[in-house]
Design an enzyme around this catalytic site. Structure first.
Site, short mmCIF file in Angstrom:
data_model
loop_
_atom_site.label_atom_id
_atom_site.label_comp_id
_atom_site.label_asym_id
_atom_site.label_seq_id
_atom_site.Cartn_x
_atom_site.Cartn_y
_atom_site.Cartn_z
N LYS A 276 -6.63 -30.11 -5.83
CA LYS A 276 -6.43 -30.74 -7.26
C LYS A 276 -7.90 -31.10 -8.07
O LYS A 276 -8.67 -32.22 -7.60
CB LYS A 276 -5.73 -32.03 -7.36
CG LYS A 276 -5.23 -32.38 -8.80
CD LYS A 276 -4.78 -33.84 -9.10
CE LYS A 276 -6.01 -34.61 -9.63
NZ LYS A 276 -6.42 -34.17 -10.94
N CYS B 25 -22.82 -39.59 -8.39
CA CYS B 25 -22.51 -40.96 -7.55
C CYS B 25 -23.69 -41.33 -6.74
O CYS B 25 -23.68 -42.60 -6.65
CB CYS B 25 -21.26 -40.23 -6.50
SG CYS B 25 -22.02 -38.82 -5.54
N GLU C 87 -21.30 -49.37 -10.91
CA GLU C 87 -21.50 -48.23 -11.46
C GLU C 87 -21.34 -47.74 -12.81
O GLU C 87 -20.00 -47.99 -13.39
CB GLU C 87 -20.61 -47.15 -10.37
CG GLU C 87 -21.02 -45.83 -10.45
CD GLU C 87 -20.18 -44.88 -9.62
OE1 GLU C 87 -18.93 -45.24 -9.59
OE2 GLU C 87 -20.57 -44.12 -8.81
P1 NAD Z 1 -11.56 -40.71 -10.48
O1 NAD Z 1 -11.64 -41.42 -9.23
O2 NAD Z 1 -11.08 -41.35 -11.66
O3 NAD Z 1 -10.95 -39.13 -10.20
C1 NAD Z 1 -11.34 -38.30 -9.23
C2 NAD Z 1 -10.06 -37.55 -9.00
O4 NAD Z 1 -9.07 -38.27 -8.61
C3 NAD Z 1 -9.65 -36.61 -10.28
O5 NAD Z 1 -9.25 -35.56 -9.73
C4 NAD Z 1 -8.55 -37.72 -10.80
O6 NAD Z 1 -7.72 -36.77 -11.39
C5 NAD Z 1 -7.85 -37.88 -9.43
N1 NAD Z 1 -6.92 -39.23 -9.44
C6 NAD Z 1 -7.27 -40.18 -10.42
N2 NAD Z 1 -6.26 -41.03 -10.19
C7 NAD Z 1 -5.65 -40.78 -9.15
C8 NAD Z 1 -4.48 -41.27 -8.30
N3 NAD Z 1 -3.91 -42.46 -8.75
N4 NAD Z 1 -3.89 -40.64 -7.13
C9 NAD Z 1 -4.70 -39.52 -6.68
N5 NAD Z 1 -5.82 -38.92 -7.52
C10 NAD Z 1 -6.10 -39.67 -8.43
O7 NAD Z 1 -13.21 -40.41 -10.49
P2 NAD Z 1 -13.90 -39.49 -11.75
O8 NAD Z 1 -13.93 -40.47 -13.04
O9 NAD Z 1 -13.34 -38.19 -12.05
O10 NAD Z 1 -15.45 -39.45 -11.18
C11 NAD Z 1 -16.05 -40.44 -10.90
C12 NAD Z 1 -16.30 -41.04 -9.77
O11 NAD Z 1 -16.47 -40.10 -8.56
C13 NAD Z 1 -17.56 -42.13 -9.82
O12 NAD Z 1 -16.91 -43.35 -9.13
C14 NAD Z 1 -18.34 -41.44 -8.74
O13 NAD Z 1 -19.31 -42.27 -8.09
C15 NAD Z 1 -17.42 -40.92 -7.78
N6 NAD Z 1 -18.24 -39.44 -7.11
C16 NAD Z 1 -18.52 -39.89 -5.91
C17 NAD Z 1 -19.21 -38.99 -5.12
C18 NAD Z 1 -19.53 -38.87 -3.62
O14 NAD Z 1 -19.68 -37.89 -3.09
N7 NAD Z 1 -19.46 -40.24 -3.08
C19 NAD Z 1 -19.67 -37.54 -5.87
C20 NAD Z 1 -19.14 -37.43 -7.04
C21 NAD Z 1 -18.58 -38.71 -7.96
#
Ligand code: NAD
Length: 494
Positions: free
Chosen positions: A188, A299, A397
């Protein structure tokens, strides 16, 4: 880049006919209900209509993956390698198209998607394809009269949920090891950035990947992501995204079938610059990269810059100069520097953090918002100083081009400041003193510590966090731990 090349990118973008339908069981699927229009943060242009999958579509995709799993896991590792290497070749043939989709969807500059995101995803795919037929099992020591073997078994159906900041690269960090080790995958993508990986799924058919081995379900996290997280027939879930969503995934696993999780969550990483740094200008260049690259939407962004007091003013002047390389510009113009943030709404949130920093401290440079081609999703690289040590900007963050600067006096103080966070994803240290480099690196609680560089990363080294940055590792052979389990077979003959 020549003027001709610039015109070409814009013209090619205008000529794209983009398919936003989900990819399930070997083909794009009509869902029979209206999709959701997706637009580009670059200039608001309409890109495609994304299929709005629901729980029933997730069931269909998981069932297709389950059917495909026995045959895919049953072929030799070498056979899987050849399919994945063909896919890598096809991605290389379509590299410009994939880069353009990534730029339009995410706002990243085309100069970066062509040189970093797409080549990076291809390199990761090749790395795992090449690794999989070189891994051997174990023959552990057992008592006489017996022999035992430990093999690595694929788990079955793997779900992968990925974010919007490196859509293709992070998707490939999951897909490549999961597929290479014989699993079937339901991916997804983030709803903001689904287009490049959908195109990769089309190419996978041409590469010879059997139907059902890779599925891409588009739609919202709350619906599609949650359906995967709570699914009784998903064996493992690999996630990159926020810490808040990570918590809901742990709960969903516990409430459903105890699917195993690997979670790459948020971060608030520090970059510590000691006064004895050999080349302060280089440290400033890298610090700007660490804080502002990809519009700061990283991240492991080094968004807390800790600098020893004696070089504070000199370093600040160098950093101000270095940050000019991250001024926003039209992402299709072929220029280095920054592009658009993921959306105007996200730029609003980041701008609100800047205003909070302005109210409680000092904006040392940047702080402005830009409108380019009618879109206001662009922000200047921004540095904020003079904040209280416990200020939210030091701890939370921001996920935008905003860093905080804090002076420190002693090594102990720097380590304590860097570790004073609920996250533990990355940290950087600059010093010419070898003993100090070892001492500080050992004391930092972070999945990756970069010494005299920032944000070091490669296919051969594991990437992931301690504390609330999650658990499990992407990249390197360690990533296979997310997608396989050891199996003991004991032969008794005496
Ligand atoms: P997010 O957690 O909002 O979304 C990530 C994914 O999760 C998306 O595909 C989203 O549709 C899905 N999602 C959202 N709500 C969900 C739910 N209730 N159940 C299942 N899936 C759900 O994050 P974002 O805003 O897309 O990305 C930014 C975040 O990602 C930041 O916190 C960043 O630090 C993190 N990130 C971490 C890494 C790492 O390797 N540690 C790398 C990149 C980004």
């Amino acid at each position: 880049m020549t003027e001709l090349a610039v015109t070409t990118w814009a013209a090619r973008a205008a000529g794209l006919d983009i398919d936003g339908r989900p990819f399930i069981d070997g083909a794009r699927r009509e869902l029979g209900r209206p999709g959701r229009p997706t637009t580009s943060p670059i200039d608001g242009r309409a890109l495609a209509t994304l299929g709005a999958c629901g729980a029933a579509d997730v069931d269909t995709a998981v069932a297709a993956a389950r059917r495909a799993f026995p045959a895919w896991s049953g072929v030799s590792a070498e056979a899987r390698k050849h399919v994945l290497l063909r896919l890598a070749d096809l991605m290389a043939e379509h590299a410009d198209e994939l880069a353009l989709l990534e730029t339009l969807d995410s706002g990243k500059p085309i100069a970066q998607t062509t040189t970093v995101d797409v080549p990076g995803a291809i390199a990761t795919l090749r790395w795992y394809a090449e690794a999989i037929d070189k891994i051997a099992g174990e023959l552990p020591s057992v008592p006489p009269g017996a022999t035992a073997q430990v093999t690595r078994e694929p788990l079955g159906v793997v779900a992968a949920i990925v974010p919007w900041n490196f859509p293709l690269e992070i998707a490939m960090w999951k897909l490549a090891p999961a597929l290479a080790s014989g699993n079937a995958v339901v991916l997804k993508p983030a709803e903001q950035t689904s287009l490049s990986v959908l195109r990769v799924a089309d190419l996978a058919v041409r590469a010879g990947l059997p139907d059902g081995v890779l599925n891409v379900v588009t739609g919202s996290g709350r619906e599609v992501g949650a359906a995967l997280a709570g699914h009784m027939d998903v064996d493992a879930l690999a996630f990159t995204g926020s810490t808040a969503v990570s918590r809901t995934l742990l709960e969903a696993s516990g409430r459903s079938n105890l699917k195993r999780l690997s979670l790459e969550a948020g971060g608030k990483s520090s970059n510590i610059i000691f006064a004895d740094t050999a080349d302060l200008a280089q440290a400033a260049d890298k610090a700007a990269f660490g804080a502002f690259y990809n519009q700061g939407q990283v991240c492991s962004a080094n968004s807390r810059i800790l600098v020893q007091r004696e070089v504070h003013d000199e370093f600040l002047a160098l950093l101000r100069e270095a940050a000019t390389a991250y001024e926003p510009a039209d992402p299709l113009a072929g220029l280095d520097g920054n592009g658009a943030l993921i959306s105007s709404g996200h730029a609003d949130d980041v701008a609100a953090w800047i205003e909070r920093g302005r109210a409680d401290g000092t904006v040392l440079f940047g702080g402005g918002r830009r409108t380019i081609a009618g879109s206001d999703a662009y922000l200047e690289p921004t540095l904020i100083g003079g904040l209280a040590p416990d200020h939210a900007l030091h701890r939370e963050e921001v996920f935008g081009p905003v860093a905080v600067l804090q002076p420190f006096d002693t090594e102990e103080e720097a380590v304590a400041m860097a570790n004073d966070t609920e996250y533990g994803l990355a940290a950087s240290v600059w010093t010419a003193d070898l003993a100090r480099a070892h001492r500080v690196a050992a004391a930092l609680v972070a999945g990756t510590v970069s010494v005299n560089t920032v944000d070091a990363l490669g296919n051969s080294t594991p990437f992931g966090g301690f504390k609330q940055s999650g658990f499990g590792r992407d990249l390197s052979l360690h990533a296979f731990d997310n997608y396989t389990a050891p199996k003991t077979t004991w032969f008794q003959f005496g």
